[in-house]
Design a protein around this motif. Structure first.
Motif, PDB file in Angstrom:
ATOM      1  N   PRO A  22       1.626   9.277   0.299  1.00  0.00           N
ATOM      2  CA  PRO A  22       0.505   8.388  -0.032  1.00  0.00           C
ATOM      3  C   PRO A  22      -0.223   8.856  -1.288  1.00  0.00           C
ATOM      4  O   PRO A  22      -0.295  10.053  -1.576  1.00  0.00           O
ATOM      5  CB  PRO A  22      -0.401   8.473   1.196  1.00  0.00           C
ATOM      6  N   ARG A  59      -7.214   1.829  -0.364  1.00  0.00           N
ATOM      7  CA  ARG A  59      -6.838   1.523   1.018  1.00  0.00           C
ATOM      8  C   ARG A  59      -6.456   2.791   1.776  1.00  0.00           C
ATOM      9  O   ARG A  59      -6.728   2.919   2.970  1.00  0.00           O
ATOM     10  CB  ARG A  59      -5.682   0.515   1.030  1.00  0.00           C
ATOM     11  N   GLU A  60      -5.844   3.745   1.093  1.00  0.00           N
ATOM     12  CA  GLU A  60      -5.485   5.010   1.727  1.00  0.00           C
ATOM     13  C   GLU A  60      -6.732   5.839   2.042  1.00  0.00           C
ATOM     14  O   GLU A  60      -6.802   6.490   3.084  1.00  0.00           O
ATOM     15  CB  GLU A  60      -4.541   5.794   0.814  1.00  0.00           C
ATOM     16  N   THR A 107       0.837  -1.190   0.000  1.00  0.00           N
ATOM     17  CA  THR A 107       0.000   0.000   0.000  1.00  0.00           C
ATOM     18  C   THR A 107       0.873   1.242   0.000  1.00  0.00           C
ATOM     19  O   THR A 107       2.029   1.193   0.431  1.00  0.00           O
ATOM     20  CB  THR A 107      -0.927   0.015   1.237  1.00  0.00           C
ATOM     21  N   SER A 108       0.304   2.338  -0.487  1.00  0.00           N
ATOM     22  CA  SER A 108       0.991   3.629  -0.361  1.00  0.00           C
ATOM     23  C   SER A 108       0.652   4.290   0.968  1.00  0.00           C
ATOM     24  O   SER A 108       1.309   5.250   1.372  1.00  0.00           O
ATOM     25  CB  SER A 108       0.600   4.559  -1.518  1.00  0.00           C
ATOM     26  N   SER A 109      -0.388   3.812   1.622  1.00  0.00           N
ATOM     27  CA  SER A 109      -0.797   4.371   2.911  1.00  0.00           C
ATOM     28  C   SER A 109       0.327   4.194   3.926  1.00  0.00           C
ATOM     29  O   SER A 109       0.879   3.109   4.081  1.00  0.00           O
ATOM     30  CB  SER A 109      -2.056   3.650   3.398  1.00  0.00           C
ATOM     31  N   ALA A 113      -8.080   4.389   5.118  1.00  0.00           N
ATOM     32  CA  ALA A 113      -7.179   4.680   6.241  1.00  0.00           C
ATOM     33  C   ALA A 113      -7.405   6.094   6.766  1.00  0.00           C
ATOM     34  O   ALA A 113      -7.420   6.320   7.990  1.00  0.00           O
ATOM     35  CB  ALA A 113      -5.725   4.493   5.806  1.00  0.00           C
ATOM     36  N   GLN A 114      -7.598   7.046   5.871  1.00  0.00           N
ATOM     37  CA  GLN A 114      -7.814   8.433   6.297  1.00  0.00           C
ATOM     38  C   GLN A 114      -9.132   8.582   7.048  1.00  0.00           C
ATOM     39  O   GLN A 114      -9.221   9.317   8.040  1.00  0.00           O
ATOM     40  CB  GLN A 114      -7.786   9.360   5.075  1.00  0.00           C
ATOM     41  N   TYR A 144     -12.753  -1.568   0.342  1.00  0.00           N
ATOM     42  CA  TYR A 144     -12.192  -0.415   1.051  1.00  0.00           C
ATOM     43  C   TYR A 144     -13.097   0.804   0.890  1.00  0.00           C
ATOM     44  O   TYR A 144     -13.369   1.526   1.852  1.00  0.00           O
ATOM     45  CB  TYR A 144     -10.798  -0.088   0.514  1.00  0.00           C
ATOM     46  N   GLU A 156      -5.779   6.085  -3.740  1.00  0.00           N
ATOM     47  CA  GLU A 156      -5.672   4.641  -3.536  1.00  0.00           C
ATOM     48  C   GLU A 156      -6.769   4.199  -2.568  1.00  0.00           C
ATOM     49  O   GLU A 156      -6.923   4.782  -1.483  1.00  0.00           O
ATOM     50  CB  GLU A 156      -4.312   4.271  -2.955  1.00  0.00           C
TER      51      GLU A 156
END
Length: 448
Positions: A117, A123-124, A110-112, A127-128, A361, A121
Motif C-alpha cells: 500500500p 484512502r489507505e 486503491t492501493s489499500s 483504512a489504517q 478520506y 494515499e
C-alpha cells in the motif's frame, strides 16, 4: 481464482450485460488535493483485471498538486524513478457514468489492501485508522453533508457568474433558504440526486442554503467509513458532470464569494462497540465529553486537512455558522463540534469545520484520530458555547503556520502515520507557495 476475484469478475460481467453499449471504464482514485486521477480501460481489459491481472499506476500520482504538477517531496517524484505501485479494484463501485456524451463506466481503485500500500494515499490513511479502531472495539457510523454552489457555465473575465433562474432567466442573486429555489432548480437538482443514487449513494435531504445558488445535499449514515468517504468523493464528481449538462458549473470551492457564506463539509460520527452500543452515550455521556476534548485538542493541528488551500482559509473568517476557534456546543451551529439533539442510540458529534473542497478520506481520518485520543486520555473539554459564548481554542488561519503546527505534532504523526504527515505537509506548503507566484490586479493597485 479466489473469492474476491470471482466476485469482481461477476460484477464486471453483470455490468456489461446491463450496459452493453459501454466500451470504456474510468478507473479512478483520489489524490492528496482531492482530485480524481486514473486511466480509461477498455471493458474487455477490465475483465482481465477483475480476474487477477496486474493493475499498476505511478505511485506519484497521489502527490499531484492542485494544478496537477509534481513537487519535490523528499525522494519522491524526482529521485525515485517514478515507480509504479499496485492498485486493486474496489468491489461494488463499478457504476454507469451517464453525464458524458457517450456512456462510460467508472470504478474506484486503491492501493489499500495490496501487497504494498501507498502509505500517503488518502484512502489507505483512512483504512489504517479504521482498522486500528476496530482492533480496539470501536466501530464508527458516519454521514457526510456537502454544500456547493451553482454558477453560470460561462465565466466572465475569469470570474464566476450567478446561476440563472431556469424559469425567469434572471441571475439567482438573492441569498435565501426559500423552498421555491428548490422548485426552480429542480431539473438539475433532481438529476444530481438520481445520478448519485445510480452511483450507489444514499442521498437524503436537499436544502437551499443561504448563498445565491447554494445548496446542500445530505447522505445516509453508514457503518463503513471508507464507503462513506467514497460517497462524498464520487458525489462531487457526478455533481459537476450533471451541472455541465444543464449549462451550470457546480463548485465545492470553500469560499467563492467574500460577501456570501462559504461551503462546508459536515461529518456526523457516532461510535459503537461490537454489540451495537453507542460508546458516546455510556456513563451519562462522559465518553462524549472525552471524545469532544480530544477532537478539540487535535483540531488546531489538522487545519491543513480541514482547510486545504488559501481559499478554504478565507471561509474561516467569522461568517454565519462557521467557527473561527475550536469550540463545541449542544445544538449550536456556531461551534466546530455540534452535538445534535438525539436519543442515546443515535448520539453523535457533527464536525462542521472542514471546507467542502477538503479530502473526505483525510477529514474523516483526522476526526476519528481526535475522537480516539480523547476517549483514551479521558480529559474534560472546555466549556460549551451554550455556557460560555467566548469559549474556544485558537487555530491557525494561515497555511504555512498551519503546516508547521501539523508537521510537528507527535500524536497526529502517530495517529495518521509519520510518513503521510511529512508528505502531506510538504505538498500543502509547495502548493501554497506555487499559488503565491502570481501578481494580481490588486497587487498592482496597492503597490504600483
Amino acid at each position: 481464482m479466489d473469492a474476491v476475484c470471482s466476485d469482481l469478475l461477476a460484477e464486471v460481467r453483470a455490468f456489461r450485460q446491463r450496459f452493453p453499449d459501454v466500451r470504456y471504464v474510468d478507473l479512478i482514485s483520489l489524490d492528496i488535493p482531492g482530485h480524481f486521477y486514473g486511466k480509461r480501460y477498455p471493458i474487455e481489459m477490465l475483465e482481465k483485471v477483475a480476474a487477477g491481472s496486474a493493475l499498476k499506476l505511478p505511485q506519484n500520482c497521489v502527490l499531484l498538486g492542485t494544478q496537477g504538477g509534481l513537487f519535490k517531496i523528499g525522494d519522491y517524484c524526482f529521485n525515485d524513478g517514478d515507480p509504479d505501485a499496485p492498485r486493486r479494484l474496489v468491489p461494488g463501485t463499478l457504476k454507469i457514468v451517464d453525464w458524458e456524451k457517450q456512456p462510460l463506466g467508472q470504478m474506484l481503485i486503491t492501493s489499500s489492501g495490496t501487497e504494498k500500500p501507498i502509505v500517503f494515499e488518502p484512502r489507505e490513511v483512512l483504512a489504517q485508522v479504521l482498522e486500528r479502531l476496530a482492533r480496539k472495539g470501536i466501530f464508527p457510523v458516519v454521514a457526510f453533508e456537502l454544500e456547493f454552489y451553482l454558477f453560470d457555465r460561462q465565466l466572465r473575465d475569469g470570474l464566476p457568474q450567478f446561476a440563472r433562474d431556469p424559469l425567469t432567466d434572471d441571475a439567482d442573486d438573492q441569498p435565501n433558504m426559500h423552498i421555491e429555489r428548490l422548485s426552480r432548480f429542480a431539473p438539475v437538482l433532481d438529476e444530481m440526486v438520481e445520478t448519485a443514487r445510480a452511483q450507489g449513494i444514499d442521498t437524503t435531504v436537499i436544502t437551499a442554503e443561504l448563498g445565491p445558488g447554494q445548496f446542500e445535499i445530505n447522505f445516509g449514515h453508514l457503518d463503513d467509513g471508507l464507503r462513506a468517504a467514497d460517497w462524498a468523493a464520487l458525489f462531487c464528481r457526478s455533481t459537476r458532470g450533471v451541472a455541465m449538462k444543464h449549462n451550470y458549473r457546480a463548485s465545492f470551492m470553500a469560499k467563492p464569494y467574500l460577501q456570501h457564506p462559504g461551503s462546508g463539509m459536515h461529518v456526523h460520527v457516532s461510535l459503537y462497540d461490537e454489540a451495537g452500543n453507542n460508546l458516546l452515550a455510556a456513563n451519562d455521556q462522559q465518553p462524549l465529553r472525552h471524545a469532544v476534548a480530544g477532537c478539540l485538542e487535535l483540531l488546531p493541528h489538522c487545519m491543513p486537512i480541514f482547510a486545504p488551500n488559501h481559499n478554504a482559509m478565507r471561509r474561516l473568517s467569522g461568517t454565519v455558522n462557521v467557527a473561527s476557534r475550536a469550540s463545541w456546543g449542544f445544538e449550536d451551529r456556531d461551534a466546530c463540534l455540534r452535538v445534535p439533539e438525539s436519543d442515546a442510540k443515535n448520539l453523535r458529534i457533527e464536525h462542521r469545520l472542514a471546507g467542502a473542497d477538503a479530502n473526505p478520506y483525510l477529514v474523516l481520518a483526522a476526526i476519528l484520530v481526535g475522537l480516539e485520543q480523547g476517549l483514551e486520555a479521558r480529559r474534560e473539554p472546555i466549556a460549551p458555547l451554550n455556557e460560555d459564548r467566548g469559549s474556544g481554542i485558537e487555530f491557525p488561519l494561515e497555511m504555512l503556520e498551519a503546516v508547521r503546527s501539523m508537521q510537528s505534532h507527535a500524536q497526529l504523526r502517530e495517529g495518521l502515520g509519520a510518513e503521510f504527515v511529512n508528505v502531506y505537509c510538504e505538498n500543502k506548503r509547495q502548493d501554497h507557495l506555487a499559488f503565491l507566484q502570481d501578481i494580481s490586479a490588486r497587487e498592482y493597485r496597492w503597490y504600483l
